[in-house]
Design a protein around this motif. Structure first.
Motif, mmCIF file in Angstrom:
data_model
loop_
_atom_site.group_PDB
_atom_site.id
_atom_site.type_symbol
_atom_site.label_atom_id
_atom_site.label_comp_id
_atom_site.label_asym_id
_atom_site.label_seq_id
_atom_site.Cartn_x
_atom_site.Cartn_y
_atom_site.Cartn_z
ATOM 1 N N UNK A 1 6.598 3.180 -44.503
ATOM 2 C CA UNK A 1 7.019 1.949 -43.824
ATOM 3 C C UNK A 1 8.241 2.284 -42.981
ATOM 4 N N UNK A 2 8.167 2.024 -41.695
ATOM 5 C CA UNK A 2 9.337 2.212 -40.820
ATOM 6 C C UNK A 2 9.856 0.846 -40.387
ATOM 7 N N UNK A 3 11.150 0.809 -40.074
ATOM 8 C CA UNK A 3 11.744 -0.443 -39.615
ATOM 9 C C UNK A 3 12.091 -1.400 -40.731
ATOM 10 N N UNK A 4 12.222 -0.890 -41.965
ATOM 11 C CA UNK A 4 12.635 -1.746 -43.072
ATOM 12 C C UNK A 4 14.050 -2.253 -42.802
ATOM 13 N N UNK A 5 14.385 -3.483 -43.233
ATOM 14 C CA UNK A 5 15.729 -4.016 -42.975
ATOM 15 C C UNK A 5 16.832 -3.050 -43.414
ATOM 16 N N UNK A 6 17.745 -2.787 -42.502
ATOM 17 C CA UNK A 6 18.847 -1.880 -42.798
ATOM 18 C C UNK A 6 18.562 -0.434 -42.455
#
Length: 446
Positions: free
Chosen positions: A303-308
């Motif tokens: 998963x890319x672009x997870x919060x933070x």
């Protein structure tokens, strides 16, 4: 006169098993199964609600099937994860839907249909269930020599981005003897490859036996004469132990293939995701598997672009992929799902950045996969026949290194006619970024 019923199954293999269970129940109640939705008097759409794109696909399928209400379709029924999650909204916003059946009501599907016919009113059912529904007879829909076996329901991992525990409940293993019985039935029906699935296959047995029993389950299934291949999907890295690795290494029926969804490699992001491992531990698991299972094919998902997720975090992930060079890899851009902890996290990553990071990882993986595939040129291995290509020249198939639907395809020629589900020996002649080309080198393997 038998009513005809058709089903549109969306989402993961676990959902497909649920669809096949419902078809089995309906067939036993004297409904006629059809693959032609236009000819069906009853249409079931078994939905996925995991991420936004899956929900949109489900909505589109419901609306498409609703168009058949102008033809022969008398009832439109929505089932599955999205049905469990949005029961009220679906029945309110899509008037063509006659019943919404959540994940806890599959065993009641025939009764629900009869209730709608008898009372002429719309029905909404939901709630969690055990695993007893999985012991019903199935209508295997793959027809290509393989079938999935769901060995557990629910999930205890509680990752912060995932809604599945809310929709499917806590982890619940099936009894070992029930799974073996199902595998025997599938083998008697001509299935040669069984693919074990659950939200987390590696946790199997811990809830009802007090210990992991996946290795024992694999050994028991491998004793069934008709089963030639056993494949594992959804092996969480934190739960992979030496006993499992050893069983895969020494058991000739187990595909030397492991699906290990790591999701990320930055310790910070792994903590935010609610994952239990670290980058160092992930590397140790992967290296150990490769050392003890020569030639193993490892698939993962990220998963890319997870919060933070900062550029530094993403660089850690990119470098990890470049270092460990997975044979197969899929990337999701983070989907902000309501009712999950991560949806409330600060520092949500803009869509354009998520997409850029997705594309960068996939471009890296494209070259890695080509290198792995090219290394297989000249090798001889068994393949399971899945059908004939559109050009009518090549057969389509998979070796131990390709799982159905998610991995590439082997295109190969044969001097003799072949049937779907047949196991043959092929030589790999050429490779592309995702697919292989080969030829049959002897008669069907026994």
């Amino acid at each position: 006169m038998k009513r005809k019923i058709g089903i549109v199954s969306l989402g993961c293999p676990k959902n497909l098993v649920d669809s096949e269970i419902m078809l089995g129940l309906l067939k036993s109640c004297d409904y006629e199964i059809t693959n032609d939705e236009a000819a069906a008097e009853i249409i079931i759409v078994n939905t996925c609600g995991f991420i936004e794109s899956a929900k949109q696909e489900s909505v589109n399928a419901i609306l498409e099937m609703a168009g058949h209400k102008a033809g022969k379709c008398e009832l439109l029924i929505v089932t599955g994860c999205m049905a469990e999650r949005y029961k009220g909204k679906i029945i309110e916003e899509i008037p063509e839907v006659d019943a919404v059946v959540g994940t806890g009501s599959y065993s009641d599907i025939a009764r629900i249909i009869e209730e709608v016919y008898a009372e002429g009113k719309r029905v909404v059912c939901g709630g969690l269930h055990g695993t007893d529904y999985l012991e019903n007879s199935r209508v295997v829909s793959t027809n290509k020599g393989y079938a999935y076996i769901k060995i557990a329901e629910g999930c205890d991992n509680c990752c912060t981005y995932c809604i599945i525990p809310s929709l499917r409940g806590a982890y619940r293993s099936r009894r070992l003897e029930d799974i073996i019985k199902e595998a025997e039935i599938l083998a008697a029906g001509g299935v040669q490859e069984v693919i074990l699935v659950a939200q987390d296959t590696t946790r199997y047995g811990t809830d009802i036996y007090g210990r992991k029993r996946l290795s024992e389950l694999i050994r028991s299934i491998s004793g069934i004469d008709g089963i030639k291949w056993i494949r594992l999907l959804y092996c969480y890295p934190e739960e992979i132990d030496e006993q499992l690795i050893d069983e895969i290494a020494i058991n000739k029926k187990v595909c030397k293939y492991m699906d290990i969804p790591i999701q990320h490699a930055s310790d910070k992001i792994l903590r935010l995701m609610g994952r239990r491992g670290t980058r160092e531990e992930l590397g140790r698991v992967i290296s150990g598997i490769r050392e003890r299972i020569p030639g193993v094919v490892i698939r993962t998902s990220l998963i890319v672009g997870f919060p933070g997720e900062t550029e530094e975090d993403f660089s850690e992930l990119f470098e990890f992929v470049n270092e460990y060079r997975f044979d197969r890899l899929g990337v999701f851009t983070y989907s902000k799902e309501e009712d999950t902890p991560a949806a409330a996290f600060e520092q949500q990553v803009p869509k354009r950045i998520k997409q850029r990071r997705h594309d960068k990882i996939m471009e890296l993986q494209k070259g890695i996969t080509l290198t792995h595939n090219a290394a297989r040129v000249g090798s001889v291995c068994h393949a399971i026949v899945e059908g004939v290509a559109d050009d009518g020249i090549f057969y389509l198939g998979r070796t131990f290194g390709e799982a159905p639907e998610i991995d590439g395809t082997v295109y190969f020629t044969s001097p003799e006619p072949l049937d779907a589900g047949q196991l043959v020996k092929i030589k790999i002649l050429d490779a592309s970024h995702y697919d292989l080309i080969g030829e049959v080198v002897n008669e069907s393997a026994q």
